[in-house]
Design an enzyme around this catalytic site. Structure first.
Site, PDB file in Angstrom:
ATOM      1  CD  GLU A  77      49.395 -31.824  38.248  1.00 54.21           C
ATOM      2  OE1 GLU A  77      49.920 -30.781  37.791  1.00 54.21           O
ATOM      3  OE2 GLU A  77      49.826 -32.419  39.261  1.00 54.21           O
ATOM      4  CG  ASP A  89      52.595 -28.209  44.151  1.00 56.27           C
ATOM      5  OD1 ASP A  89      53.512 -28.509  43.368  1.00 56.27           O
ATOM      6  OD2 ASP A  89      51.410 -28.540  43.999  1.00 56.27           O
TER       7      ASP A  89
HETATM    8 ZN    ZN Z   1      51.052 -29.563  42.335  1.00 55.43          ZN
END
Ligand code: ZN
Length: 288
Positions: free
Chosen positions: A99, A176
């Site tokens: 993150e 992602d």
């Molecule tokens: Zn991610």
């Protein structure tokens, strides 16, 4: 752009209607809530108001506070926190780096939206979340904004790669990678934002789209399909290398944010800005 979603002024008006009979504490900022809830429907906004009241009651607040409203907004936007899910220390550390990678890349790149919040508390189906919220309603997205979105979207995986080594990356980037690939394909196929010879052409195959008939009489050939794949790949490669450049130039800040995440689990916009204020944009990652 979705048609029929309320714009900022409308959202503020809708929020006021839904909060009018609720005991809202003085100083709760519905205007900034309206600003960051771009893309919400009227029903979402009603939901935020109802959730706010429920959360306030649960927190034994007699009035709905700013933090109750913020929590309600986040629940409605990405699902409730799953505090009960136990993460091992090792997973927590990887998530914190992951993150922090998204946040650092997004913070440094000049055409990215600002970081709203970073958390390593699992939410919905994810390990952690880094949110970017545009400062106001945005109608158009430019090529450089798309490219910064792509790079920050890969920032999590790249941080893992740098810290753990290329063979030890995790499934933390599971969603992602498909969303980066989808975004890159959309840029090339629908937005005319390919990097080389496909620039300013669109390959939309929707029936009856005027633009399709003008640009392409037939469905596109295998050769064109291959050219599209190549362009998607080159956009992803460029984004990954920009993310890598940003993180490598700012390793100290990756560590600082990772440590803060391990300590507090959630870091908000203001604190991210403070912690990363010395981070530098490396020349290698510049687009212009
Ligand atoms: Zn991610």
């Amino acid at each position: 752009m979705d048609i029929g979603l309320p714009d900022r002024k409308d959202r503020e008006a809708i929020l006021k209607v839904h909060f009018v009979k609720k005991p809202l504490a003085k100083g709760v900022d519905l205007d900034s809530l309206a600003a960051k809830s771009a893309g919400s429907s009227g029903a979402d906004l009603a939901n935020i108001a109802n959730e706010s009241a429920i959360i306030a009651a649960r927190n034994s607040h007699t009035e709905i506070t700013q933090s109750d409203v913020t929590e309600a907004f986040e629940r409605v936007a990405i699902g409730p926190e799953r505090k009960s899910k136990v993460m091992t220390e090792g997973d927590k550390r990887v998530t914190a780096y992951h993150e922090a990678g998204h946040a650092l890349v997004g913070h440094v790149l000049p055409d990215s939206d600002p970081v709203h919040k970073v958390t390593i508390i699992p939410r919905g189906g994810t390990g952690g979340v880094t949110w970017f919220i545009p400062p106001e309603d945005r109608v158009f997205v430019s090529l450089v904004q798309f490219k910064d979105m792509l790079a920050r979207g890969l920032g999590g995986r790249i941080a893992e790669e740098i810290i753990l080594g290329p063979d030890k990356v995790t499934t933390g980037a599971g969603s992602d990678l498909p969303s980066a690939a989808g975004l890159a394909r959309d840029m090339v196929v629908n937005q005319g934002m390919g990097s080389k010879k496909l620039r300013n052409q669109v390959f939309h195959v929707d029936e009856g789209m005027m633009i399709e008939r003008l640009v392409h009489e037939r469905e596109y050939s295998d050769e064109t399909a291959k050219a599209i794949d190549d362009e998607v790949e080159s956009l992803i490669t460029e984004a990954a290398s920009r993310a890598r450049d940003v993180i490598k130039a700012n390793m100290h800040y990756l560590e600082v944010l990772k440590d803060k995440l391990l300590e507090k689990e959630t870091v908000d916009a203001e604190e991210v800005k403070q912690l990363l204020s010395g981070a530098q944009m490396p020349k290698a990652a510049a687009l212009y």
